[in-house]
Design an enzyme around this catalytic site. Structure first.
Site, short mmCIF file in Angstrom:
data_model
loop_
_atom_site.label_atom_id
_atom_site.label_comp_id
_atom_site.label_asym_id
_atom_site.label_seq_id
_atom_site.Cartn_x
_atom_site.Cartn_y
_atom_site.Cartn_z
N THR A 1 0.91 -1.20 -0.16
CA THR A 1 0.05 0.18 -0.07
C THR A 1 0.73 1.20 0.12
O THR A 1 1.92 1.33 0.35
CB THR A 1 -0.82 -0.08 1.32
OG1 THR A 1 -1.59 1.35 1.15
CG2 THR A 1 -0.01 -0.22 2.53
N ASP A 2 0.26 2.38 -0.50
CA ASP A 2 0.92 3.67 -0.38
C ASP A 2 0.96 4.19 1.04
O ASP A 2 1.86 4.88 1.37
CB ASP A 2 0.33 4.66 -1.38
CG ASP A 2 -1.20 4.82 -0.88
OD1 ASP A 2 -1.90 4.30 -0.06
OD2 ASP A 2 -1.76 5.82 -1.43
N GLU A 3 0.21 3.61 2.06
CA GLU A 3 0.26 4.09 3.39
C GLU A 3 1.41 3.96 4.01
O GLU A 3 2.02 4.62 5.19
CB GLU A 3 -0.89 3.22 4.07
CG GLU A 3 -2.12 3.66 3.54
CD GLU A 3 -3.29 3.42 4.64
OE1 GLU A 3 -3.14 3.51 5.71
OE2 GLU A 3 -4.54 3.51 4.00
N TYR B 1 -1.60 -0.47 11.02
CA TYR B 1 -1.86 -1.13 9.71
C TYR B 1 -0.75 -0.93 8.89
O TYR B 1 -0.04 -1.75 8.25
CB TYR B 1 -3.20 -0.46 9.00
CG TYR B 1 -3.31 -1.07 7.63
CD1 TYR B 1 -3.35 -2.43 7.06
CD2 TYR B 1 -3.18 0.10 6.66
CE1 TYR B 1 -3.24 -2.61 5.74
CE2 TYR B 1 -3.09 -0.26 5.35
CZ TYR B 1 -3.40 -1.43 4.87
OH TYR B 1 -3.20 -2.02 3.64
N LYS C 1 2.18 -3.37 7.14
CA LYS C 1 2.46 -3.65 5.90
C LYS C 1 3.98 -3.24 5.43
O LYS C 1 4.64 -3.95 4.81
CB LYS C 1 1.62 -2.67 5.00
CG LYS C 1 -0.08 -3.07 5.25
CD LYS C 1 -0.32 -4.46 4.53
CE LYS C 1 -0.07 -4.42 2.85
NZ LYS C 1 -0.60 -5.90 2.56
#
Ligand code: NAD
Ligand code: TDX
Length: 345
Positions: A123-125, A150, A154
């Site tokens: 993810t970009d997060e 989260y 990741k």
């Protein structure tokens, strides 16, 4: 070719399996999923009896299950994860277990089985947050700066994937993608939550000032990005995958949450009275934006689904599949909703 897809009963995993079986009908797909609250085999009902598809009900944290699932497999496409930021704030432990330990168990299994390609969905997060003032976007060279449990889990999984490439020579690729939307998305996530709440005559809870910005990508574009990376991506490389923000006029830093809500209100013929500003998410990332130049330049991918048109089609899908989300929104969802938003909304 035999693919092992983890988390194939979830939102993106299910869309990916349906996509893969449509465009690569000669391949065999094995779906390994533990069917958490987010896993739903209804998503795959159209292919469940297909001779090239099989399902294993199992946990990626279990090395015995993983070893069995990898038998005869050429490629692993790893989606399985705890994926909702708000739940990671409520109860982080499951995120570390599945996203970090589960990924490590899969990587060990892949090394043992001599897998030809391990593709990790991220993810970009992991890159943190951008401000509304700067024009910067995230790219493959952006330093990691995860800000929620989260995102941190990741980020941990991404590091493990790269470490297994360096240390054990596992042939890996990674995609870091922005926010997806489309059919089969669990209605805890913002767009399906907004649509299904309105269809139930309930208000849309908007966190904080509603001026947070996400980089939206229609889920099929994400599936196609994974496809091109599996076909043409370079081993050991990471590709950032993003959406429609490049279509915005100069000076605009993206589509804010409140603008997304207003589009959904218009599509469903409702007015602003259905908006309810609620307590903000702790540590809420202000803005995400992804620079997808690398995957475009090297592999020829670009997003092909325009945000407004496909948001409209997504709204139609939820209108036409009430049985799907009514079922999902019953039971445990109700207690989650009460805990997250308070009261009995
Ligand atoms: P989802 O929550 O809808 O689905 C996750 C799936 O994984 C479910 O079917 C669940 O049952 C399964 N699963 C969870 N724990 C498991 C375990 N221990 N063993 C086996 N299966 C397990 O998630 P999603 O939105 O489809 O996201 C899929 C992947 O894409 C995740 O890795 C997520 O981090 C990543 N991602 C999501 C988005 C997005 O916008 N949704 C964007 C970028 C990246
Ligand atoms: O009720 C809500 N009200 C609200 O204002 C919810 C659920 C969300 N929001 C806001 C928070 C975010 O700014 O909407 C935006 C989108 O929220 P989510 O749908 O929870 O997505 P986000 O937190 O951006 O994370 C998503 O994108 C990256 C996915 O859930 C992740 O799995 C993915 O990695």
């Amino acid at each position: 070719m035999k693919l092992l897809v983890t988390g194939g009963a979830g939102f993106i995993g299910a869309n990916f399996i349906l996509y893969w079986m449509k465009y690569h009908p000669e391949d065999h797909v094995v779906n390994l999923d533990s069917l958490t609250y987010a896993g739903n085999l209804e998503n795959l009902i159209t292919i469940e009896k297909h001779p090239h598809y099989s399902f294993i009900h199992g946990n990626i944290c279990d090395p015995v299950v993983v070893e069995k699932a990898m038998q005869g497999v050429n490629m692993v496409v790893h989606f399985a994860a705890e994926s909702h930021v708000d739940r990671s704030i409520m109860e982080p432990a499951a995120f570390i277990e599945t996203n970090v330990t589960g990924t490590q168990v899969l990587l060990d299994g892949a090394v043992k089985a001599g897998i030809e390609r391990f593709h990790h969905i991220s993810t970009d997060e992991v890159f943190g947050a951008l401000s509304l003032e700067e024009t910067k976007k995230f790219s493959e060279t952006t330093a990691y700066n995860p800000r929620s449990p989260y995102a941190a889990s990741k980020a941990g999984s991404d590091h493990l994937v790269r470490a297994y490439h360096t240390t054990f020579g596992l042939p890996v690729t990674i995609t870091n993608c922005s926010n997806n939307f489309g059919p089969f998305q669990f209605p805890e996530k913002f767009i399906p939550l907004a649509i299904t709440n309105l269809l139930e005559e309930k208000k849309i809870p908007v966190y904080g000032d509603g001026l947070y910005v996400r980089d939206w990508l229609y889920v099929e574009d994400h599936c196609r990005a994974i496809d091109v990376v599996l076909q043409k991506g370079k081993i050991g490389e990471t590709y950032c995958v993003g959406g429609v923000t490049e279509d915005l006029p100069a000076g605009r830093q993206g589509i804010s949450n409140i603008e997304v809500v207003k589009k959904i209100l218009r599509l469903l013929g409702k007015d602003d009275a259905m908006i309810e500003y609620v307590k903000d998410r702790p540590g809420h990332d202000r803005r995400y934006a992804v620079d997808w130049t690398k995957i475009n330049r090297e592999l020829g991918w670009k997003p092909e689904h325009n945000f407004d048109e496909w948001l409209g089609k997504t709204v139609t899908w939820y209108k036409e599949n009430v049985f799907w989300w009514k079922d999902v929104k019953s039971g445990a969802y109700t207690s989650y909703y009460k805990k997250q938003y308070g009261g009995d909304k």
